[in-house]
Write a protein that holds these residues in place. Sequence first.
Motif, mmCIF file in Angstrom:
data_model
loop_
_atom_site.group_PDB
_atom_site.id
_atom_site.type_symbol
_atom_site.label_atom_id
_atom_site.label_comp_id
_atom_site.label_asym_id
_atom_site.label_seq_id
_atom_site.Cartn_x
_atom_site.Cartn_y
_atom_site.Cartn_z
ATOM 1 N N LYS A 1 0.830 -1.205 0.000
ATOM 2 C CA LYS A 1 0.000 0.000 0.000
ATOM 3 C C LYS A 1 0.865 1.255 0.000
ATOM 4 N N ALA A 2 1.968 1.256 0.752
ATOM 5 C CA ALA A 2 2.859 2.412 0.794
ATOM 6 C C ALA A 2 3.509 2.650 -0.569
ATOM 7 N N LYS A 3 3.819 1.587 -1.274
ATOM 8 C CA LYS A 3 4.409 1.715 -2.609
ATOM 9 C C LYS A 3 3.433 2.390 -3.560
ATOM 10 N N ILE A 4 2.172 2.021 -3.494
ATOM 11 C CA ILE A 4 1.149 2.619 -4.357
ATOM 12 C C ILE A 4 0.967 4.095 -4.012
ATOM 13 N N VAL A 5 0.910 4.410 -2.723
ATOM 14 C CA VAL A 5 0.727 5.800 -2.301
ATOM 15 C C VAL A 5 1.923 6.649 -2.735
ATOM 16 N N ALA A 6 3.129 6.132 -2.566
ATOM 17 C CA ALA A 6 4.327 6.869 -2.965
ATOM 18 C C ALA A 6 4.380 7.053 -4.480
ATOM 19 N N HIS A 7 3.963 6.038 -5.216
ATOM 20 C CA HIS A 7 4.012 6.103 -6.671
ATOM 21 C C HIS A 7 3.067 7.171 -7.212
ATOM 22 N N TYR A 8 1.839 7.194 -6.742
ATOM 23 C CA TYR A 8 0.851 8.123 -7.265
ATOM 24 C C TYR A 8 0.832 9.463 -6.535
ATOM 25 N N GLY A 9 1.479 9.593 -5.404
ATOM 26 C CA GLY A 9 1.429 10.826 -4.646
ATOM 27 C C GLY A 9 2.666 11.685 -4.723
ATOM 28 N N PHE A 10 3.742 11.217 -5.370
ATOM 29 C CA PHE A 10 5.002 11.956 -5.363
ATOM 30 C C PHE A 10 4.907 13.259 -6.157
ATOM 31 N N ILE A 11 4.455 13.205 -7.403
ATOM 32 C CA ILE A 11 4.402 14.408 -8.240
ATOM 33 C C ILE A 11 3.391 15.422 -7.688
ATOM 34 N N PRO A 12 2.185 15.015 -7.270
ATOM 35 C CA PRO A 12 1.296 16.019 -6.646
ATOM 36 C C PRO A 12 1.901 16.648 -5.394
ATOM 37 N N LEU A 13 2.657 15.894 -4.627
ATOM 38 C CA LEU A 13 3.310 16.442 -3.441
ATOM 39 C C LEU A 13 4.326 17.509 -3.832
ATOM 40 N N ILE A 14 5.111 17.257 -4.864
ATOM 41 C CA ILE A 14 6.096 18.225 -5.324
ATOM 42 C C ILE A 14 5.402 19.497 -5.819
ATOM 43 N N ILE A 15 4.293 19.353 -6.525
ATOM 44 C CA ILE A 15 3.552 20.520 -7.014
ATOM 45 C C ILE A 15 2.998 21.340 -5.857
ATOM 46 N N VAL A 16 2.446 20.686 -4.855
ATOM 47 C CA VAL A 16 1.903 21.409 -3.699
ATOM 48 C C VAL A 16 3.012 22.127 -2.941
ATOM 49 N N ILE A 17 4.132 21.473 -2.747
ATOM 50 C CA ILE A 17 5.259 22.114 -2.059
ATOM 51 C C ILE A 17 5.760 23.305 -2.865
ATOM 52 N N GLY A 18 5.842 23.141 -4.188
ATOM 53 C CA GLY A 18 6.303 24.236 -5.041
ATOM 54 C C GLY A 18 5.359 25.422 -5.040
ATOM 55 N N MET A 19 4.067 25.166 -4.974
ATOM 56 C CA MET A 19 3.100 26.264 -4.994
ATOM 57 C C MET A 19 3.038 26.991 -3.656
ATOM 58 N N ASN A 20 3.513 26.365 -2.586
ATOM 59 C CA ASN A 20 3.494 27.010 -1.269
ATOM 60 C C ASN A 20 4.823 27.661 -0.927
ATOM 61 N N SER A 21 5.764 27.703 -1.860
ATOM 62 C CA SER A 21 7.066 28.295 -1.590
ATOM 63 C C SER A 21 7.072 29.764 -2.008
ATOM 64 N N GLU A 22 8.081 30.481 -1.588
ATOM 65 C CA GLU A 22 8.262 31.886 -1.975
ATOM 66 C C GLU A 22 9.330 31.954 -3.041
ATOM 67 N N PRO A 23 9.221 32.730 -4.077
ATOM 68 C CA PRO A 23 8.070 33.461 -4.572
ATOM 69 C C PRO A 23 7.023 32.499 -5.108
ATOM 70 N N LYS A 24 5.774 32.901 -5.076
ATOM 71 C CA LYS A 24 4.664 32.035 -5.498
ATOM 72 C C LYS A 24 4.653 31.885 -7.022
ATOM 73 N N PRO A 25 5.013 30.711 -7.538
ATOM 74 C CA PRO A 25 4.970 30.515 -8.991
ATOM 75 C C PRO A 25 3.570 30.108 -9.440
ATOM 76 N N HIS A 26 3.298 30.308 -10.724
ATOM 77 C CA HIS A 26 2.059 29.821 -11.313
ATOM 78 C C HIS A 26 2.224 28.345 -11.619
#
Length: 72
Positions: A39-64
């Motif tokens: 189950k952890a492998k599936i979560v890591a596989h499908y959740g990695f790129i959305p996690l990176i996008i969320v982290i990137g959108m919450n950083s300074e300066p705010k990118p589009h």
Amino acid sequence: MASKGAQKGKGKAGKGFKAAEEPSVAKSMKVWSTWAMKKAKIVAHYGFIPLIIVIGMNSEPKPHLSQLLSPV
């Protein structure tokens, strides 16, 4: 032709079922940990790129979103 009653004792849990045949704690932990890792492998596989996008959108300066997804 054998009757169904004659084949009754060939099952896995016959009359001689012993307490030693019950699954041990170590075996159940192995089964549980294997299930959890799958189950952890599936979560890591499908959740990695959305996690990176969320982290990137919450950083300074705010990118589009387009700036985050562009390769440059």
